[in-house]
Design an enzyme around this catalytic site. Structure first.
Site, PDB file in Angstrom:
ATOM      1  N   GLY A 240      42.092 110.042  58.106  1.00 38.44           N
ATOM      2  CA  GLY A 240      41.324 110.810  59.086  1.00 38.44           C
ATOM      3  C   GLY A 240      40.198 111.566  58.415  1.00 38.44           C
TER       4      GLY A 240
ATOM      5  N   CYS B 175      45.915 108.217  52.790  1.00 36.16           N
ATOM      6  CA  CYS B 175      44.692 109.008  52.634  1.00 36.16           C
ATOM      7  C   CYS B 175      44.882 110.416  53.207  1.00 36.16           C
ATOM      8  CB  CYS B 175      43.521 108.261  53.273  1.00 36.16           C
ATOM      9  SG  CYS B 175      41.937 108.895  52.737  1.00 36.16           S
ATOM     10  N   TYR B 176      44.242 110.756  54.321  1.00 42.14           N
ATOM     11  CA  TYR B 176      44.492 112.078  54.912  1.00 42.14           C
ATOM     12  C   TYR B 176      45.988 112.258  55.167  1.00 42.14           C
ATOM     13  CZ  TYR B 176      44.426 116.071  58.049  1.00 42.14           C
ATOM     14  OH  TYR B 176      44.650 117.300  58.620  1.00 42.14           O
TER      15      TYR B 176
ATOM     16  N   HIS C 218      43.506 103.006  51.235  1.00 41.77           N
ATOM     17  CA  HIS C 218      43.791 102.385  52.535  1.00 41.77           C
ATOM     18  C   HIS C 218      44.330 100.969  52.332  1.00 41.77           C
ATOM     19  CE1 HIS C 218      41.970 105.345  55.308  1.00 41.77           C
ATOM     20  NE2 HIS C 218      41.266 105.664  54.241  1.00 41.77           N
TER      21      HIS C 218
ATOM     22  N   GLU D 240      45.435  99.031  54.537  1.00 41.68           N
ATOM     23  CA  GLU D 240      45.237  98.204  55.731  1.00 41.68           C
ATOM     24  C   GLU D 240      43.925  97.433  55.744  1.00 41.68           C
ATOM     25  OE1 GLU D 240      45.535 101.395  55.525  1.00 41.68           O
ATOM     26  OE2 GLU D 240      44.080 102.485  56.705  1.00 41.68           O
TER      27      GLU D 240
ATOM     28  N   ASP E 235      42.138  86.584  79.124  1.00 41.20           N
ATOM     29  CA  ASP E 235      43.038  87.697  79.438  1.00 41.20           C
ATOM     30  C   ASP E 235      43.579  87.619  80.862  1.00 41.20           C
ATOM     31  OD1 ASP E 235      42.212  88.427  76.956  1.00 41.20           O
ATOM     32  OD2 ASP E 235      40.867  90.019  77.638  1.00 41.20           O
TER      33      ASP E 235
ATOM     34  N   LYS F 140      44.038  91.110  71.184  1.00 37.90           N
ATOM     35  CA  LYS F 140      43.458  89.860  71.689  1.00 37.90           C
ATOM     36  C   LYS F 140      44.136  88.608  71.102  1.00 37.90           C
ATOM     37  CE  LYS F 140      39.957  87.846  73.891  1.00 37.90           C
ATOM     38  NZ  LYS F 140      39.553  88.169  75.261  1.00 37.90           N
TER      39      LYS F 140
END
Ligand code: XMP
Length: 524
Positions: free
Chosen positions: A63, A90-91, A181, A183, A238, A380
């Site tokens: 963040g 991180c944060y 990070h 990710e 969708d 998605k």
């Protein structure tokens, strides 16, 4: 209520969001491991929420705030008493240290942004299984503050030049804290770290599309009972997947309304109708309203005016047909998870923004309908996986996105039937070329825009004075940013020749090489 799906018995992981730009990527990495997770903003996560949600593990996201600042975002202290593994990123690392008795300091020359390398300490940590096969791992850092003293019970398992506490852990409590990070793609081995984390938290990877399908069907049946549902079909992935799923749950209690506004691509209307009627036997109203839409759009050239006319007519028309379905109490929508994630804003204190981007927006309130949104938990690509699970044809599932206002926004300036006809033909040739060259799946979206300008040409011995068109093809991950697709000159030359030879009314072809930003994908 933590989620609409809390009655579903997945093992659940909670991601507490402190506002990082990449929080969604944590969820993506976990979903790829068949782990069910939800992202919730820190200011919604109370002690009571934790009890109700009952997570099997918790992740603190990164963040933009500084834990040193007064009133900086925090999770409830009770999170540390849940007895479940926690990973701080991180944060999230800094907040964990600060709350458990460690120390965080401002940057002063120790900030790190971008690529960095972490070296291991001598002690092994199960979280790092598969890491450090070389002597160091590439990671992506983005921090100003840094941890300067770790909390009691923690030990260091990795360091980088500017982050002596790049990887720390309290192995008794299964608390892990990393400064980088894992990710993002720039931490190439990051997925492994998530895999190890969920393994040691005891997740079995029970989030599969087969199971989701069964549970979603049960939920729809319970929600709808013996009432009727209407579903607006756009022909996109969708709404189609939502319709097929709901049909499987409640059969003829579902009626779909497909509004043909005259702004569809070549053959599209017939394809959609045939797929739903012939393959699925779904009750379908094919609302042919081309005259109405094209009539109202006549003479309009301003992009926003065109969009507003289409949006408002769409609602009127949908409502007209929906009113014919006696006893309809529910409206089905193909809302996806990225549309419902509540994001955290730090301007003016924590606030909540919920995106809503629906072509039938406003309808439920107007008609007093309740919503059925069976894709609310899915990204998605998971919708595509569910579509495959439901047996929708692969060619249909892989289709490029197509905007609600259709060809209207690919026909800058005034829309005429003549231009629409030319555009449909040129678009069909272009897409045929892309398919023939096996490029369709590499491209996020490709289409032709017909330009509001005629140019002089020469064909045979004669002069021509016809429309110019622009080809557009982009690569993208989510449509938010995009790059033009680098076709070869041979491909572009061959396609231009085909369009000019095969499509009467076009005598000049250009290729749009604008990225987004500064351009948008569509021309209007
Ligand atoms: P832009 O042109 O804004 O488009 O870069 C990003 C993506 O969104 C699609 N798009 C729409 N989709 N209704 C939709 O359902 C709309 O009004 C709309 N406008 C743009 C566009 O095709 C691209 O995929």
């Amino acid at each position: 209520m933590a989620s609409d799906m809390t009655q579903i018995s997945h093992q659940k992981l909670l991601i507490i969001d402190f506002g990082s730009q990449v929080t969604q990527l944590i969820a993506r990495r976990l979903r790829e491991l068949n782990i069910y997770c939800e992202i919730h903003p820190f200011n919604k996560v109370t002690s009571a929420f934790l009890t109700e949600f009952d997570p099997k593990a918790v992740i603190f996201s990164g963040g933009p705030a500084s834990v040193i600042d007064e009133n900086s975002p925090r999770p409830p202290i009770e999170v540390f008493d849940l007895g479940v593994p926690i990973l701080g990123i991180c944060y999230g690392q800094q907040v964990m240290m600060q709350m458990l008795g460690g120390k965080v300091e401002r940057g002063h020359g120790t900030a790190e942004f971008g690529r960095a390398f972490v070296a291991p300490s001598a002690k092994k940590l199960p979280l790092l299984d598969g890491w450090f096969e070389a002597d160091k791992e590439q990671v992506w850092m983005s921090h100003g503050d840094h941890v300067s003293a770790i909390a009691d019970g923690f030990e260091v398992y990795g360091t980088s030049p500017n982050a002596p506490f790049a990887i720390t852990a309290d192995t008794k409590r299964n608390f892990f804290a990393v400064q980088f990070h894992p990710e993002v793609h720039h931490t190439p081995n990051g997925a492994k770290l998530y895999e190890n984390f969920v393994k040691l938290a005891g997740f079995t990877g029970d989030w599969t599309m087969g199971l989701y399908r069964e549970q979603a069907i049960a939920t729809i049946r319970e929600q709808v009972g013996d009432k009727k549902v209407i579903c607006g079909l756009s022909g996109g992935v969708d709404s189609s997947v939502a319709a097929v799923l709901i049909h499987e749950a409640i059969g003829d209690q579902l009626t779909c309304v497909f509004v043909d506004h005259g702004l569809l691509r070549q053959g599209e209307s017939d394809e959609v109708v045939a797929m739903f009627r012939d393959n699925y036997n779904i009750q379908l109203i094919h609302a042919d309203e081309q005259e109405l839409f094209l009539g109202e759009l006549d003479g309009q050239s301003d992009p926003e005016t065109k969009r507003k006319i289409i949006g408002s007519l769409f609602i009127d028309v949908f409502q007209k047909y929906a009113n014919q379905i006696e006893g309809a109490e529910f409206l089905a929508q193909g809302t996806l998870y990225p549309d419902v994630i509540e994001s955290v804003s730090f301007s003016g204190g924590p606030s909540v923004t919920i995106k809503s981007h629906h072509n039938v927006g406003g309808l439920p309130e107007k008609m007093g309908l309740k919503l059925v949104e069976p894709l609310r938990e899915l990204f998605k690509d998971e919708v595509r996986a569910l579509g495959r699970e439901l047996g929708l044809p692969a060619s249909f599932i892989g289709r490029h996105p197509f905007p609600g206002p259709g060809l209207a926004i690919r026909c800058p300036g005034e829309i005429t039937r003549e231009k629409l006809d030319i555009l449909r033909k040129a678009d069909a040739v272009y897409i045929d070329q892309i398919r023939k060259h096996n490029l369709y799946d590499e491209i996020w979206q490709a289409f032709v825009a017909i330009l509001p300008v005629r140019t002089v040409g020469v064909m045979g011995d004669g002069r021509t004075y016809d429309f110019a068109c622009a080809l557009r093809a982009v690569t993208s991950v989510d449509g938010m940013t995009a790059d033009y697709y680098p076709f070869t000159h041979e491909f572009l030359g061959e396609t231009a020749t085909r369009i000019i030879n095969e499509v009467e009314g076009i005598n000049r072809v250009t290729y749009d090489i604008t990225s987004k930003p500064p351009g948008t994908i569509e021309w209007e």
